[in-house]
Design a protein around this motif. Structure first.
Motif, PDB file in Angstrom:
ATOM      1  N   TYR A   1      -5.237  -3.506  -7.018  1.00  0.00           N
ATOM      2  CA  TYR A   1      -6.071  -2.120  -6.397  1.00  0.00           C
ATOM      3  C   TYR A   1      -5.083  -0.708  -7.586  1.00  0.00           C
ATOM      4  O   TYR A   1      -5.274   0.025  -8.030  1.00  0.00           O
TER       5      TYR A   1
ATOM      6  N   ASN B   1       0.518  -0.956  -0.547  1.00  0.00           N
ATOM      7  CA  ASN B   1      -0.107  -0.258   0.204  1.00  0.00           C
ATOM      8  C   ASN B   1       0.315   1.272   0.016  1.00  0.00           C
ATOM      9  O   ASN B   1       0.281   2.300  -0.179  1.00  0.00           O
ATOM     10  N   MET B   2       1.793   1.011   0.472  1.00  0.00           N
ATOM     11  CA  MET B   2       3.131   2.408   0.496  1.00  0.00           C
ATOM     12  C   MET B   2       3.066   2.509  -1.114  1.00  0.00           C
ATOM     13  O   MET B   2       3.365   3.828  -1.811  1.00  0.00           O
ATOM     14  N   VAL B   3       3.578   1.606  -1.839  1.00  0.00           N
ATOM     15  CA  VAL B   3       4.036   1.460  -2.886  1.00  0.00           C
ATOM     16  C   VAL B   3       2.472   1.860  -4.110  1.00  0.00           C
ATOM     17  O   VAL B   3       2.776   2.627  -4.514  1.00  0.00           O
ATOM     18  N   TYR B   4       1.730   1.479  -3.764  1.00  0.00           N
ATOM     19  CA  TYR B   4       0.324   2.780  -4.242  1.00  0.00           C
ATOM     20  C   TYR B   4       0.680   3.940  -4.567  1.00  0.00           C
ATOM     21  O   TYR B   4      -0.105   4.830  -4.968  1.00  0.00           O
ATOM     22  N   GLY B   5       0.909   4.368  -2.534  1.00  0.00           N
ATOM     23  CA  GLY B   5       0.856   5.959  -2.747  1.00  0.00           C
ATOM     24  C   GLY B   5       1.865   6.451  -2.844  1.00  0.00           C
ATOM     25  O   GLY B   5       1.610   7.504  -3.678  1.00  0.00           O
ATOM     26  N   GLY B   6       3.385   5.759  -3.397  1.00  0.00           N
ATOM     27  CA  GLY B   6       4.184   6.242  -3.973  1.00  0.00           C
ATOM     28  C   GLY B   6       3.731   6.570  -5.069  1.00  0.00           C
ATOM     29  O   GLY B   6       4.333   7.667  -6.261  1.00  0.00           O
TER      30      GLY B   6
ATOM     31  N   GLN C   1      -6.363  10.177  -2.429  1.00  0.00           N
ATOM     32  CA  GLN C   1      -5.675   9.335  -3.788  1.00  0.00           C
ATOM     33  C   GLN C   1      -7.035   8.484  -2.431  1.00  0.00           C
ATOM     34  O   GLN C   1      -7.004   7.939  -1.104  1.00  0.00           O
TER      35      GLN C   1
ATOM     36  N   LEU D   1       7.778  10.448   0.531  1.00  0.00           N
ATOM     37  CA  LEU D   1       7.586  11.255  -1.583  1.00  0.00           C
ATOM     38  C   LEU D   1       7.839  12.749  -1.293  1.00  0.00           C
ATOM     39  O   LEU D   1       8.806  13.579  -2.306  1.00  0.00           O
TER      40      LEU D   1
ATOM     41  N   VAL E   1       8.535   3.245  -7.836  1.00  0.00           N
ATOM     42  CA  VAL E   1       8.544   2.619  -6.354  1.00  0.00           C
ATOM     43  C   VAL E   1       8.345   1.024  -6.453  1.00  0.00           C
ATOM     44  O   VAL E   1       7.728   0.911  -7.567  1.00  0.00           O
TER      45      VAL E   1
ATOM     46  N   GLY F   1       1.609   6.454  -6.931  1.00  0.00           N
ATOM     47  CA  GLY F   1       0.126   7.267  -7.320  1.00  0.00           C
ATOM     48  C   GLY F   1       0.567   9.038  -7.708  1.00  0.00           C
ATOM     49  O   GLY F   1       0.189   9.665  -8.082  1.00  0.00           O
ATOM     50  N   CYS F   2       1.640   9.538  -6.027  1.00  0.00           N
ATOM     51  CA  CYS F   2       2.224  10.196  -6.495  1.00  0.00           C
ATOM     52  C   CYS F   2       3.264  10.679  -7.936  1.00  0.00           C
ATOM     53  O   CYS F   2       3.817  11.532  -8.332  1.00  0.00           O
TER      54      CYS F   2
ATOM     55  N   ILE G   1      -0.666   4.197   2.718  1.00  0.00           N
ATOM     56  CA  ILE G   1      -0.402   4.729   1.353  1.00  0.00           C
ATOM     57  C   ILE G   1       0.409   6.733   2.300  1.00  0.00           C
ATOM     58  O   ILE G   1       0.918   7.392   1.263  1.00  0.00           O
TER      59      ILE G   1
END
Lengths: 356, 268
Positions: free
Chosen positions: A95, A65-70, B78, B95, A77, A72-73, B88
């Motif tokens: 997701y 989910n950290m990968v998802y967040g990164g 998000q 980042l 990642v 998404g920016c 998330i």
């Protein structure tokens, strides 16, 4: 700068290649046989050099989910894990596929099911290639067969991930992850400053707000989106098939194998040829998309195909679909962390030939 | 009842005492009448607008009633999987450290399925704001028991009332995160009266400003209602909340910055 020659483990090569490829963030959780990746990154401390963020998450679920967040920016990642951990990541992976985010996920496969073993296996093929999580989606799946490819596929993976806005999986195994080989490392690339137009970096006056989501309650619009995904996967099938052939020109018997099994089979082809059997090897480099067309073409000259894999027979189904009944297709494999020997493969091939 | 006629004659600039935040979109909110979500959304939009940080703010919306929060406030968003918002937010903030990053989560999302993500992001002291709406029930899925459902409280999965012997006790997760060195500011508020709305807006503004200090996680619980899920009118629901929820979840600060005098940014 020139490429640099190093002697490294496959896992270390992934970590070093990530730093050199200008990756912005790595999010992982320790699991054997791939913990060297996060250990290498923590020791290298790339935050001080390239600014790459490295985080040890509280679980594989959090890491993906950290990968998802990164992602998404709009950042480059990645995460890495091994089979049980990859199962935990499946929620996040679907997701990510549904939100059309680019990222690289490395699976250094070990034998299962359950906790299984920590020895190498190829028993996550279905999970990687056919879905894994819920819903209609595909990963682009790259299968390295050497430490060199472990390094090279990090950069290639990100190129493909961003080209298609799709998660890419590097499906390796415990043998490739743990073994040491010489590897040519690319010179370091700077981290990209480009911001994709869909990325959530703060809404500016010149654009609408960006929303990263996989939710659509209207079934009509959801189906339109599903069709868009199908079109993307078709384009990937059309453009991104990668494979390698070894002595296939005059082959009558085709071995199909990827990763560690392909290395075993290359030797098996040499041994078979010494015994007068015209064998060849097709090594899929992309497992999705699968080299269906090429295997189908080769079927015209073949008497038989043998899929060799460290599983109960998973990739063999794609070989059968490719050959579509034109010639017999068989499977030979070992499981539970056992690696087949070239002699075993040749013996099995000979039995099949005698057995017709 | 006397019919109100000629209302248009009252709509003149000198009578305008309140306006809609320019960051609230014209989408019609899907919330039930009396629900605390819409009020909290409004506060959030107003703060982001007044602080002038629209271009620097990224929100993470949850799975739950507020899943469509991204339709209502005009910032980058998000949408998280159920419970995963703090993970998330962690990556976004790491980042993009200069951005303001917040999550908006319900009790099922934050205190049941996402407990690990909540605890560990707070424990790492991620420099994010977590807004936690606690109404003691799963609203979106139709009124099931939540981790914060009170003892004896009825829901569709505790139809005879929550039996703590078999269903566990209400989880005071805000009290837990307040004990972690990683949290910087932890408070519990409500939005059921004008005074509470003003107070909540004050603390939320403070929490946004604290992100500039880079000192750790800010965590705001908002004890809220669910008239539909509780099967009450909005007025009954607010009264029930005061009488039953507040004794379990008392309002007020649970953790304030130590060097409040020196470090605390000016509010309003």
């Amino acid at each position: 700068m020139e490429r640099e020659l190093r002697l490294m483990k496959g896992n270390e090569a992934v970590a070093e290649a990530a730093i050199r490829a200008g990756v912005d963030g790595y999010f992982g959780y320790p699991i054997t046989p791939q913990s060297e990746i996060i250990e290498y990154l923590m020791e290298a401390d790339p935050a001080k050099t390239t600014g790459m963020v490295v985080v040890q998450a509280e679980s594989e679920v959090a890491a993906i989910n950290m990968v998802y967040g990164g992602a998404g920016c709009g950042k480059k990642v990645m995460t890495t894990s091994s089979s049980p951990g990859i199962s935990l990541k499946q929620e996040g992976i679907t997701y990510i596929a549904g939100a059309e985010l680019p990222c690289v996920i490395v699976n250094v496969v070990r034998g299962g099911p359950g906790l299984g073993t920590i020895q190498p296996a190829q028993s996550d093929y279905f999970q990687a290639v056919k879905g894994g999580g819920h819903g209609d989606y595909h990963l682009i799946v790259l299968a390295p067969a050497s430490v060199q490819e472990m390094a090279d596929f990090v950069g290639l993976g990100f190129d493909l991930a961003f080209k298609y806005r799709n998660p890419v999986m590097i499906l390796s195994d415990g043998a490739i992850g743990q073994m040491m080989e010489k590897v040519w490392l690319d010179p370091p690339r700077e981290r990209s400053k480009e911001i994709p137009e869909w990325a959530t970096t703060g809404k500016t006056a010149d654009r609408k707000r960006n929303i990263i989501t996989s939710l659509e309650l209207d079934p009509f619009r959801q189906e339109v989106f599903n069709r868009k995904l199908v079109e993307k996967y078709d384009a990937i099938r059309e453009n991104e098939v990668r494979f390698e052939e070894y002595l296939c020109e005059d082959a009558e018997y085709l071995l199909v194998a990827y990763g560690t099994s392909a290395r075993v089979c290359q030797k098996a082809v040499q041994l078979a040829r010494e015994q007068g059997i015209k064998a060849g090897l097709l090594r899929p480099i992309t497992l999705f998309p699968f080299p269906t067309k090429r295997i189908s073409e080769l079927a015209g000259q073949l008497k038989m195909a043998l899929a060799v894999e460290m599983s109960a027979g998973q990739m063999v189904e794609d070989v059968q679909l490719s050959i579509n009944g034109k010639i017999p297709v068989h499977y030979y494999g070992r499981m539970g962390g056992m690696v087949p020997t070239p002699d075993e493969v040749v013996e099995n091939l000979k039995e099949r030939i005698i057995g017709g | 009842m006397k019919e109100i006629t000629g209302i248009k004659e009252y709509i003149k600039p000198e009578n305008l005492v309140y306006r809609k935040s320019s960051l609230l979109t014209d989408d019609i909110m899907h919330y039930c009448p009396g629900c605390g979500h819409s009020t909290t959304h409004r506060i959030l939009a107003e703060i982001i607008e007044e602080e002038g940080i629209q271009q620097d703010t990224i929100g993470i919306s949850p799975v739950g009633c507020s899943v469509f929060l991204y339709n209502y406030i005009d910032i980058d968003w998000q949408e998280a999987a159920h419970g995963r918002a703090p993970a998330i937010a962690t990556a976004i903030k790491r980042l993009l450290p200069d951005k303001f990053v917040f999550t908006y989560q319900g009790d099922g999302d934050l205190a049941a399925i996402g407990t690990a993500e909540t605890i560990h992001s707070c424990n790492r002291g991620e420099n994010i704001l977590i807004i936690f709406i606690n109404n003691g029930i799963y609203g979106m899925t139709g009124g099931q028991m939540a981790p914060t459902t009170l003892p004896g409280m009825k829901s569709s999965t505790s139809p005879y009332g929550r039996d703590v012997a078999t269903m566990g006790n209400p989880l005071k997760i805000t009290d837990i995160v307040a004990t972690l060195p990683g949290t910087f500011y932890v408070t519990r508020q409500s939005v059921h009266t004008p005074a509470n709305v003003r107070r909540t807006k004050r603390v939320m503004r403070k929490a946004f400003q604290y992100q500039k200090l880079n000192r750790g996680t800010c965590f705001i619980e908002i004890v809220s209602n669910c008239p539909s899920g509780w099967k009450m009118t909005p007025v009954q629901a607010n009264k029930w909340m005061e009488e039953n929820m507040f004794p379990w979840y008392p309002l007020g600060d649970l953790k304030v910055p130590e060097e409040q005098q020196d470090q605390q940014p000016k509010t309003e």
